[in-house]
Write an enzyme that holds these catalytic residues in place. Structure first.
Site, PDB file in Angstrom:
ATOM      1  N   CYS A   1       0.747  -1.327   0.140  1.00 55.31           N
ATOM      2  CA  CYS A   1      -0.005  -0.140   0.123  1.00 55.31           C
ATOM      3  C   CYS A   1       1.019   1.353   0.095  1.00 55.31           C
ATOM      4  O   CYS A   1       0.703   2.145  -0.766  1.00 55.31           O
ATOM      5  CB  CYS A   1      -0.859   0.010   1.191  1.00 55.31           C
TER       6      CYS A   1
HETATM    7  C1  UGA Z   1      -1.279   0.202   5.494  1.00 53.30           C
HETATM    8  C2  UGA Z   1      -1.972   1.179   6.457  1.00 53.30           C
HETATM    9  O1  UGA Z   1      -1.459   1.163   7.843  1.00 53.30           O
HETATM   10  C3  UGA Z   1      -3.552   1.013   6.467  1.00 53.30           C
HETATM   11  O2  UGA Z   1      -4.377   1.954   7.328  1.00 53.30           O
HETATM   12  C4  UGA Z   1      -4.072   0.973   5.246  1.00 53.30           C
HETATM   13  O3  UGA Z   1      -5.624   0.383   4.956  1.00 53.30           O
HETATM   14  C5  UGA Z   1      -3.216   0.036   4.260  1.00 53.30           C
HETATM   15  O4  UGA Z   1      -1.752   0.294   4.222  1.00 53.30           O
HETATM   16  C6  UGA Z   1      -3.934  -0.015   2.799  1.00 53.30           C
HETATM   17  O5  UGA Z   1      -3.818   1.021   2.355  1.00 53.30           O
HETATM   18  O6  UGA Z   1      -4.256  -0.947   2.272  1.00 53.30           O
HETATM   19  P1  UGA Z   1      -0.174  -2.378   5.956  1.00 53.30           P
HETATM   20  O7  UGA Z   1       0.440  -1.807   4.310  1.00 53.30           O
HETATM   21  O8  UGA Z   1      -0.841  -3.255   6.176  1.00 53.30           O
HETATM   22  O9  UGA Z   1      -1.281  -0.748   6.396  1.00 53.30           O
HETATM   23  O10 UGA Z   1       0.936  -1.952   7.231  1.00 53.30           O
HETATM   24  P2  UGA Z   1       1.418  -1.034   8.006  1.00 53.30           P
HETATM   25  O11 UGA Z   1       1.165  -1.607   9.509  1.00 53.30           O
HETATM   26  O12 UGA Z   1       0.780   0.426   7.846  1.00 53.30           O
HETATM   27  O13 UGA Z   1       2.657  -1.073   8.009  1.00 53.30           O
HETATM   28  C7  UGA Z   1       3.552  -0.527   6.488  1.00 53.30           C
HETATM   29  C8  UGA Z   1       5.009  -0.634   6.801  1.00 53.30           C
HETATM   30  O14 UGA Z   1       5.394   0.536   7.726  1.00 53.30           O
HETATM   31  C9  UGA Z   1       5.730  -1.723   7.323  1.00 53.30           C
HETATM   32  O15 UGA Z   1       6.755  -2.119   6.599  1.00 53.30           O
HETATM   33  C10 UGA Z   1       6.149  -1.557   8.820  1.00 53.30           C
HETATM   34  O16 UGA Z   1       7.045  -2.146   9.117  1.00 53.30           O
HETATM   35  C11 UGA Z   1       6.470  -0.113   8.398  1.00 53.30           C
HETATM   36  N1  UGA Z   1       6.425   0.878   9.749  1.00 53.30           N
HETATM   37  C12 UGA Z   1       5.101   0.882  10.356  1.00 53.30           C
HETATM   38  C13 UGA Z   1       7.542   1.235  10.425  1.00 53.30           C
HETATM   39  O17 UGA Z   1       8.472   1.312   9.896  1.00 53.30           O
HETATM   40  N2  UGA Z   1       7.491   2.011  11.437  1.00 53.30           N
HETATM   41  C14 UGA Z   1       6.191   2.309  12.046  1.00 53.30           C
HETATM   42  O18 UGA Z   1       6.003   2.959  13.244  1.00 53.30           O
HETATM   43  C15 UGA Z   1       5.035   1.513  11.516  1.00 53.30           C
END
Ligand code: UGA
Length: 422
Positions: A262
């Site tokens: 995403c």
């Molecule tokens: C993300 C959004 O959080 C959702 O709200 C959205 O619906 C979704 O995309 C989408 O558009 O369908 P997702 O991709 O499943 O969700 O994962 P996240 O939990 O957001 O993490 C994304 C990335 O950011 C991961 O690689 C994670 O390791 C990284 N991350 C997350 C960080 O590096 N630091 C953080 O503090 C949080």
């Protein structure tokens, strides 16, 4: 209500399952026969916490998968959940949206009951009004009885069922009041504010939300990179920053950066859209650039610790783009593994769930079924995914030639790991 969900990917499948849990009758339209069969046998083709249990309870009762669009005629709401992958120029590829709209239009040809067509896929502002609506109306040939809605999803992989059932907000953009009123009924039973907007505002809310979350991560990484140079622990810093209620503590975890299906594609599509309308998206560009550079910092740290990487054996723990998923799309491990290979290192990889996803990208590296096996005889170890079980690793690192451990996710509890931003 009877709802047809078009597209059995992670958003469509989770939404279909959760709508059945909310008491609706759901037909999930999916063109891949293998997925249809798996779902109809009560099994999820993807790993998503809590999903199997819901499928087992509802499949065969009020939830079924089907390869055809026949059910649309009998449903009140058709929800488009197909993919909008990144196109060649960075834009969102809307070809699947167009063909889903056409098939829905054709299926509605003989239907004269009121119907709502809703888009849940992430699409650039204007797509529901200028692509979905005219396509559905062209092929259905009926005009009065169809309303249009844009209802973005905010589901995190790995927590999608929990997020669906406990949303912070439900956004319903609609072409007119009746369409929005009828559609809002699909979420009856959930306790969350419902925000009613125009179609285009709903589409933009989704892009802006993902862009803001990604910005928080790149911001933390930039501060983290400065902290690393100054010998400061960025996690202590962000704890102090995040407790300001105007900021909040979430998505401030510095490390290897963001991956997944995403954030990278949505930021790219939003940047593309900005340029199309004559704006230079400076902040978005910086967010993406910081994210691209972050994995290379891990390689630089590694080289500082063990010198030339040629001929070295490097254990990479964590291949999924985050914990609790088997999804490796845009995982930050991908550029790291590619660089290790380029520099002549041997990669020993392990992930609790994503070995097989990553083996489709790098079939030539060695995959192990435990962290200990990957660590055995390694010159160095990189921890790339925030799997909580990695936090319990300690004596396993003694299997390495020397304990050279770089933690790119602040997940390890052993004292001698070096952090990327701390
Ligand atoms: C993300 C959004 O959080 C959702 O709200 C959205 O619906 C979704 O995309 C989408 O558009 O369908 P997702 O991709 O499943 O969700 O994962 P996240 O939990 O957001 O993490 C994304 C990335 O950011 C991961 O690689 C994670 O390791 C990284 N991350 C997350 C960080 O590096 N630091 C953080 O503090 C949080």
């Amino acid at each position: 209500m009877r709802i047809s969900v078009v597209g059995g990917g992670y958003v469509g499948l989770v939404s279909a399952a959760c709508f059945s849990e909310l008491g609706h009758t759901v037909d999930l339209i999916e063109i891949d026969p293998a997925k249809v069969e798996a779902i109809n046998q009560g099994g999820s083709p993807i790993y998503e916490k809590g999903l199997d249990e819901i499928l087992k309870e509802h499949v065969g009762r009020d939830l079924k998968a089907t390869p055809t669009y026949e059910s649309i005629e009998h449903s009140q709401v058709a929800l488009i959940c197909v993919g909008t992958p990144q196109g060649k120029g960075g834009e969102a590829d809307l070809s699947m949206i167009g063909s889903a709209a056409k098939s829905i239009g054709l299926a509605l040809q003989n239907c004269h009951d009121y119907h709502v067509v809703a888009v849940k896929s992430t699409v650039p502002p204007g797509t529901t009004e200028n692509l979905v609506k005219p396509t559905v109306l062209k092929y259905s040939g009926i005009f009065q009885e169809i309303g249009f809605v844009m209802n973005p999803e905010f589901l995190r992989e790995g927590l999608a069922v929990q997020d669906f059932m406990n949303p912070d907000r439900i956004v319903v953009g609609s072409s007119d009041k009746k369409a929005g009123d009828v559609f809002a009924g699909v979420y009856g039973g959930l306790d969350a504010p419902v925000i009613r907007t125009s179609l285009t505002a709903a589409e933009m809310i989704k892009y802006a939300s993902n862009a803001f979350l990604a910005t928080k991560i790149s911001f933390s990484n930039e501060i983290g990179n400065i902290c690393k140079r100054l010998g400061i622990d960025v996690y202590e810093v962000m704890k102090g920053v995040g407790l300001d209620h105007r900021i909040n503590p979430y998505f401030l975890n510095a490390g290897a950066g963001f991956g997944g299906s995403c954030f990278p594609k949505d930021l790219s599509a939003l940047g593309h859209l900005a340029r199309e309308v004559g704006e230079d998206p400076m902040l978005l560009n910086a967010v993406m650039e910081i994210n691209e550079r972050q994995p290379m910092r891990i390689i630089e740290l590694l080289e500082k610790r063990i010198g030339d990487l040629a001929g070295k054996r490097v254990a990479v723990l964590g291949l999924a783009f985050k914990n609790d998923t088997d999804d490796a799309r845009e995982s930050r491990s991908i550029p790291v593994i590619a660089e290790l290979k380029k520099r002549g290192a041997t990669v020993k990889a392990y992930d609790p769930k994503a070995n097989s996803s990553m083996s489709r990208i790098f079939p030539e590296i060695d995959y192990f079924s435990s962290a200990a096996e990957a660590l055995d005889g390694a010159d160095a170890c990189l921890v790339m995914t925030e799997w909580p079980q990695f936090g319990r690793l300690c004596t396993e690192f003694d299997l390495m030639k020397k304990r050279v451990i770089i933690d790119a996710r602040r997940i390890l509890s052993c004292k001698d790991a070096e952090g990327i931003c701390w």
